[in-house]
Design a protein around this motif. Sequence first.
Motif, PDB file in Angstrom:
ATOM      1  N   LYS A  25      14.991  51.779  56.158  1.00 49.27           N
ATOM      2  CA  LYS A  25      14.105  50.662  56.509  1.00 49.27           C
ATOM      3  C   LYS A  25      14.091  49.601  55.407  1.00 49.27           C
ATOM      4  O   LYS A  25      13.583  48.515  55.601  1.00 49.27           O
ATOM      5  N   ASN A  26      14.660  49.946  54.251  1.00 49.29           N
ATOM      6  CA  ASN A  26      14.717  48.974  53.147  1.00 49.29           C
ATOM      7  C   ASN A  26      16.133  48.478  52.892  1.00 49.29           C
ATOM      8  O   ASN A  26      16.369  47.796  51.893  1.00 49.29           O
ATOM      9  N   ILE A  27      17.057  48.815  53.798  1.00 44.18           N
ATOM     10  CA  ILE A  27      18.465  48.625  53.454  1.00 44.18           C
ATOM     11  C   ILE A  27      18.797  47.155  53.174  1.00 44.18           C
ATOM     12  O   ILE A  27      19.646  46.842  52.346  1.00 44.18           O
ATOM     13  N   GLU A  28      18.078  46.235  53.830  1.00 46.12           N
ATOM     14  CA  GLU A  28      18.365  44.811  53.553  1.00 46.12           C
ATOM     15  C   GLU A  28      17.434  44.244  52.489  1.00 46.12           C
ATOM     16  O   GLU A  28      17.479  43.062  52.185  1.00 46.12           O
ATOM     17  N   LYS A  51      11.506  46.590  47.539  1.00 45.68           N
ATOM     18  CA  LYS A  51      11.516  47.668  48.540  1.00 45.68           C
ATOM     19  C   LYS A  51      10.082  48.173  48.733  1.00 45.68           C
ATOM     20  O   LYS A  51       9.377  48.394  47.747  1.00 45.68           O
ATOM     21  N   PHE A  52       9.700  48.335  49.986  1.00 47.43           N
ATOM     22  CA  PHE A  52       8.376  48.904  50.267  1.00 47.43           C
ATOM     23  C   PHE A  52       8.540  50.420  50.378  1.00 47.43           C
ATOM     24  O   PHE A  52       9.295  50.906  51.219  1.00 47.43           O
ATOM     25  N   ILE A  53       7.860  51.138  49.513  1.00 44.35           N
ATOM     26  CA  ILE A  53       8.036  52.587  49.486  1.00 44.35           C
ATOM     27  C   ILE A  53       6.717  53.273  49.832  1.00 44.35           C
ATOM     28  O   ILE A  53       5.789  53.319  49.011  1.00 44.35           O
ATOM     29  N   PRO A  54       6.622  53.776  51.066  1.00 42.48           N
ATOM     30  CA  PRO A  54       5.394  54.526  51.396  1.00 42.48           C
ATOM     31  C   PRO A  54       5.261  55.706  50.445  1.00 42.48           C
ATOM     32  O   PRO A  54       6.254  56.327  50.074  1.00 42.48           O
ATOM     33  N   LEU A 103       0.017  36.608  51.103  1.00 41.31           N
ATOM     34  CA  LEU A 103       1.324  37.135  50.676  1.00 41.31           C
ATOM     35  C   LEU A 103       2.449  36.236  51.207  1.00 41.31           C
ATOM     36  O   LEU A 103       3.361  35.846  50.468  1.00 41.31           O
ATOM     37  N   ARG A 104       2.355  35.883  52.512  1.00 48.19           N
ATOM     38  CA  ARG A 104       3.385  35.039  53.130  1.00 48.19           C
ATOM     39  C   ARG A 104       3.471  33.684  52.448  1.00 48.19           C
ATOM     40  O   ARG A 104       4.557  33.170  52.192  1.00 48.19           O
ATOM     41  N   ALA A 105       2.306  33.112  52.128  1.00 46.77           N
ATOM     42  CA  ALA A 105       2.290  31.766  51.552  1.00 46.77           C
ATOM     43  C   ALA A 105       2.772  31.770  50.097  1.00 46.77           C
ATOM     44  O   ALA A 105       3.374  30.804  49.636  1.00 46.77           O
ATOM     45  N   ASN A 106       2.513  32.850  49.373  1.00 43.93           N
ATOM     46  CA  ASN A 106       2.745  32.808  47.927  1.00 43.93           C
ATOM     47  C   ASN A 106       3.861  33.710  47.424  1.00 43.93           C
ATOM     48  O   ASN A 106       4.406  33.468  46.350  1.00 43.93           O
ATOM     49  N   LEU A 107       4.162  34.768  48.168  1.00 42.03           N
ATOM     50  CA  LEU A 107       5.247  35.668  47.758  1.00 42.03           C
ATOM     51  C   LEU A 107       6.160  35.895  48.961  1.00 42.03           C
ATOM     52  O   LEU A 107       6.244  37.009  49.499  1.00 42.03           O
ATOM     53  N   PRO A 108       6.830  34.811  49.426  1.00 45.58           N
ATOM     54  CA  PRO A 108       7.576  34.934  50.691  1.00 45.58           C
ATOM     55  C   PRO A 108       8.638  36.030  50.655  1.00 45.58           C
ATOM     56  O   PRO A 108       8.861  36.700  51.671  1.00 45.58           O
ATOM     57  N   GLU A 109       9.250  36.259  49.501  1.00 43.16           N
ATOM     58  CA  GLU A 109      10.313  37.286  49.450  1.00 43.16           C
ATOM     59  C   GLU A 109       9.747  38.689  49.703  1.00 43.16           C
ATOM     60  O   GLU A 109      10.354  39.511  50.383  1.00 43.16           O
ATOM     61  N   MET A 162       8.559  43.152  53.676  1.00 38.23           N
ATOM     62  CA  MET A 162       7.578  43.897  54.475  1.00 38.23           C
ATOM     63  C   MET A 162       7.875  43.712  55.964  1.00 38.23           C
ATOM     64  O   MET A 162       7.827  44.664  56.734  1.00 38.23           O
ATOM     65  N   ASP A 163       8.175  42.461  56.365  1.00 37.67           N
ATOM     66  CA  ASP A 163       8.451  42.196  57.780  1.00 37.67           C
ATOM     67  C   ASP A 163       9.660  43.003  58.250  1.00 37.67           C
ATOM     68  O   ASP A 163       9.645  43.584  59.333  1.00 37.67           O
ATOM     69  N   ARG A 164      10.709  43.036  57.423  1.00 39.02           N
ATOM     70  CA  ARG A 164      11.909  43.791  57.826  1.00 39.02           C
ATOM     71  C   ARG A 164      11.574  45.272  57.982  1.00 39.02           C
ATOM     72  O   ARG A 164      11.972  45.927  58.935  1.00 39.02           O
ATOM     73  N   PHE A 165      10.808  45.783  57.024  1.00 37.65           N
ATOM     74  CA  PHE A 165      10.430  47.206  57.072  1.00 37.65           C
ATOM     75  C   PHE A 165       9.618  47.484  58.348  1.00 37.65           C
ATOM     76  O   PHE A 165       9.905  48.412  59.108  1.00 37.65           O
ATOM     77  N   ILE A 166       8.621  46.634  58.575  1.00 35.86           N
ATOM     78  CA  ILE A 166       7.711  46.867  59.707  1.00 35.86           C
ATOM     79  C   ILE A 166       8.450  46.676  61.043  1.00 35.86           C
ATOM     80  O   ILE A 166       8.239  47.435  61.993  1.00 35.86           O
TER      81      ILE A 166
END
Length: 413
Positions: free
Chosen positions: A215-218, A223-226, A263-269, A274-278
């Motif tokens: 889920k983090n491959i891209e 990386k979001f790590i549960p 988060l979206r407004a200030n840390l877009p990366e 997170m969006d890719r993971f979700i």
Amino acid sequence: MDLPPDSTTLETLPLTGRVHVVGAGPVGLLLTALLQSIEGFSVRLFEKRPEYTRTRMVQLESYLMADSVESYRVDAIDGDSVEAIFDPSELERRLAFRQSIAPDLSALLKTWELGFCPLNSIERSISALIEARGKDVERTEATVTAEDAIAMIQPGEILVDATGSRSLLRDHLVPGTREAEEDANTVKVRLEYALVITFLYGQPYDCNESCKYYKNIENARYKFIPMVHRTHYDGSVSHVTGIVSISAEEFEALPSRFDGEWLRANLPEVAQSMDRFIDKVKEETHGEILGDLEVVRIPLDLYRARNATNRQWLAAAPSEHPFATSLVFLAGDSAIGSPYFQSISLGFECAMFLAGLIAQRDLPLSDMLDRYELYIYKQWLRVYMRSKMIKHNKDLFESLDDPLAILDKLHIY
Ligand SMILES: Cc1cc2nc3c(=O)[nH]c(=O)nc-3n(C[C@H](O)[C@H](O)[C@H](O)COP(=O)(O)OP(=O)(O)OC[C@H]3O[C@@H](n4cnc5c(N)ncnc54)[C@H](O)[C@@H]3O)c2cc1C
């Protein structure tokens, strides 16, 4: 104040049976409930918060209510360390104390070991149990200062600091300085800075190591790590908590807590990661995020009190300072803290150990202090090894697609 005649204060000090516990978080509460069942003790419990509002989901580790040495050592990472650090007889004694816990309290502990539960419901349940028993505990709502705590304690009384990671008394436990020097008694290892991101998801969702990878491959950078065992389905909603590592500079520039919009407004990366993971979670399980993301920035620190008792005060020359004629203990996050979120179980175990020691009224006081110090030190070794192992695994995980970067992080013989 009449001082004992010589420096053998410890041998001549009679315990009065009065215990002051500062901090009614989970650990202070459990300790109070345990002492309430022990004949001959009365507890004064102090808490500054008028209400319990912390809703984060926690689960007790299974070792906490283990009924055999084997089941105590069941955790894959922790089990080996436990075997290396503790003698079987120490573990046996610990298990025996657990089995003596009063049935009302023991039933609560067993429930919290089964599944996740909001922190404030643990706090409310133990508070209610203490109140329902209706004996030997006087609870006061107050913000206690270090000066108050030092002044309240009389010769032969016990003071327990259960005030959490920003311990009230940790740095007062070393004699020789009039004012406590910050970190005078604290060893700290900063592992990393992180965003702790929590969200609710409307379908069952579980995550193992390969899920974390795919889920983090891209997500090359963030990386979001549960967390290990940190996704939890309560029948209608999955509670997901994980971390994203950030740099020290990013940490400094962020507010302490914010939501997904910020988060979206200030840390877009980070938001894109997170969006890719979700999105991948949704593809698999066809659910939706409920509400928004909650984000907290924290330094992941591993720390311990060099002295978890006032042993040094008692060993020093006779003095009029109350710490020279009483017993002081740090308990829970006040004594040891580890990131990666296993701490509540450590704190509960600490409360059990301390209650077991205090209950042994014929134990010489110097033995009581020595045993507690040794116990805390051994727990520190256990926590240190576990946390370093997890951090190391995390570091390797971050570089899984880059063999040279992995090799850089390996130290093989
Ligand atoms: C974001 C986050 C997520 C976490 N998730 C998990 C998890 O999933 N699993 C887990 O095991 N652990 C988790 N933890 C850690 C866990 O919450 C702590 O280990 C646990 O709460 C420690 O309990 P404690 O009683 O020692 O301290 P605390 O919970 O900090 O309680 C201290 C109490 O003392 C009171 N107090 C402080 N100062 C004073 C004063 N001067 N006078 C009077 N009262 C005072 C406070 O109000 C508080 O009630 C998490 C921690 C954080 C920050």
